[in-house]
Design a protein around this motif. Structure first.
Motif, PDB file in Angstrom:
ATOM      1  N   ALA A  56      74.569  46.725  37.839  1.00 57.05           N
ATOM      2  CA  ALA A  56      74.384  46.467  36.402  1.00 57.05           C
ATOM      3  C   ALA A  56      74.968  45.115  36.013  1.00 57.05           C
ATOM      4  N   LYS A  57      76.172  44.807  36.486  1.00 56.55           N
ATOM      5  CA  LYS A  57      76.828  43.535  36.175  1.00 56.55           C
ATOM      6  C   LYS A  57      76.034  42.369  36.767  1.00 56.55           C
ATOM      7  N   LEU A  58      75.638  42.495  38.018  1.00 56.48           N
ATOM      8  CA  LEU A  58      74.902  41.419  38.682  1.00 56.48           C
ATOM      9  C   LEU A  58      73.564  41.163  37.992  1.00 56.48           C
ATOM     10  N   PHE A  59      72.820  42.222  37.707  1.00 54.86           N
ATOM     11  CA  PHE A  59      71.514  42.067  37.070  1.00 54.86           C
ATOM     12  C   PHE A  59      71.663  41.478  35.668  1.00 54.86           C
ATOM     13  N   GLN A  60      72.698  41.887  34.946  1.00 54.87           N
ATOM     14  CA  GLN A  60      72.969  41.329  33.617  1.00 54.87           C
ATOM     15  C   GLN A  60      73.219  39.820  33.726  1.00 54.87           C
ATOM     16  N   ASP A  61      74.007  39.407  34.713  1.00 54.44           N
ATOM     17  CA  ASP A  61      74.290  37.986  34.914  1.00 54.44           C
ATOM     18  C   ASP A  61      73.013  37.208  35.228  1.00 54.44           C
ATOM     19  N   VAL A  62      72.163  37.766  36.089  1.00 55.76           N
ATOM     20  CA  VAL A  62      70.911  37.101  36.448  1.00 55.76           C
ATOM     21  C   VAL A  62      70.042  36.929  35.204  1.00 55.76           C
ATOM     22  N   ILE A  63      69.914  37.976  34.406  1.00 53.54           N
ATOM     23  CA  ILE A  63      69.075  37.921  33.206  1.00 53.54           C
ATOM     24  C   ILE A  63      69.667  36.968  32.171  1.00 53.54           C
ATOM     25  N   GLU A  64      70.968  37.004  31.964  1.00 50.79           N
ATOM     26  CA  GLU A  64      71.601  36.116  30.993  1.00 50.79           C
ATOM     27  C   GLU A  64      71.500  34.650  31.405  1.00 50.79           C
ATOM     28  N   GLN A  65      71.705  34.374  32.690  1.00 49.20           N
ATOM     29  CA  GLN A  65      71.718  32.989  33.159  1.00 49.20           C
ATOM     30  C   GLN A  65      70.333  32.509  33.613  1.00 49.20           C
ATOM     31  N   GLN A  66      69.368  33.444  33.719  1.00 49.53           N
ATOM     32  CA  GLN A  66      68.027  33.118  34.200  1.00 49.53           C
ATOM     33  C   GLN A  66      68.100  32.322  35.499  1.00 49.53           C
ATOM     34  N   ASN A  67      68.882  32.882  36.408  1.00 46.66           N
ATOM     35  CA  ASN A  67      69.204  32.173  37.632  1.00 46.66           C
ATOM     36  C   ASN A  67      69.618  33.205  38.679  1.00 46.66           C
ATOM     37  N   ILE A  68      69.179  33.024  39.923  1.00 45.12           N
ATOM     38  CA  ILE A  68      69.605  33.965  40.973  1.00 45.12           C
ATOM     39  C   ILE A  68      70.738  33.413  41.823  1.00 45.12           C
ATOM     40  N   THR A  69      71.221  32.239  41.488  1.00 42.20           N
ATOM     41  CA  THR A  69      72.363  31.698  42.218  1.00 42.20           C
ATOM     42  C   THR A  69      73.645  31.926  41.414  1.00 42.20           C
TER      43      THR A  69
END
Length: 127
Positions: A90-103
């Motif tokens: 949940a935390k990782l996916f939230q970060d990806v969506i918020e930052q629009q970035n997979i790095t």
């Protein structure tokens, strides 16, 4: 005397189980930590739901990644890792969506799991 032999046998079996478990849990850790996550250019990704998978031992997983208007809007687990931690994903996916970035930064305490999820997202968006 017979009781001591049984206790000794139980101790040996438990030791074998413990060593086997430690081997299983640590196998692939170094390789998983070193997985490279390549950035994805979202401006080149059309709207849709993309399926990605990363086959990596107990960290094998499969995800659906939804893209709308060149943005990642949702990440759904289709097949989770063997020892899943819902708070981590949940935390990782939230970060990806918020930052629009997979790095993004990996989640502390779950480096290999995080990298495996990120590799699945990369695979989804690059296919």
């Amino acid at each position: 005397m017979k009781v001591l032999k049984i206790i000794g046998l139980i101790f040996v079996v438990l030791a074998i189980v413990a060593v086997s478990g430690m081997f299983y849990m640590s196998r692939g850790l170094e390789e998983g930590v070193n997985v490279v996550i390549n950035p994805v250019n979202l401006s080149e990704v059309e709207d849709g739901v993309y399926n990605g998978r990363n086959d990596f031992g107990r960290w094998t997983n499969e995800l659906n990644v939804t893209v709308a208007n060149n943005k990642i809007t949702n990440i759904e687990i289709v097949k989770d890792v063997k020892f899943a931690i819902p708070e981590l994903s949940a935390k990782l996916f939230q970060d990806v969506i918020e930052q629009q970035n997979i790095t993004v930064d990996v989640v502390s305490g779950g480096t290999v799991t995080s990298k495996s999820y990120l590799k699945s997202i990369e695979n989804a968006l690059n296919n």
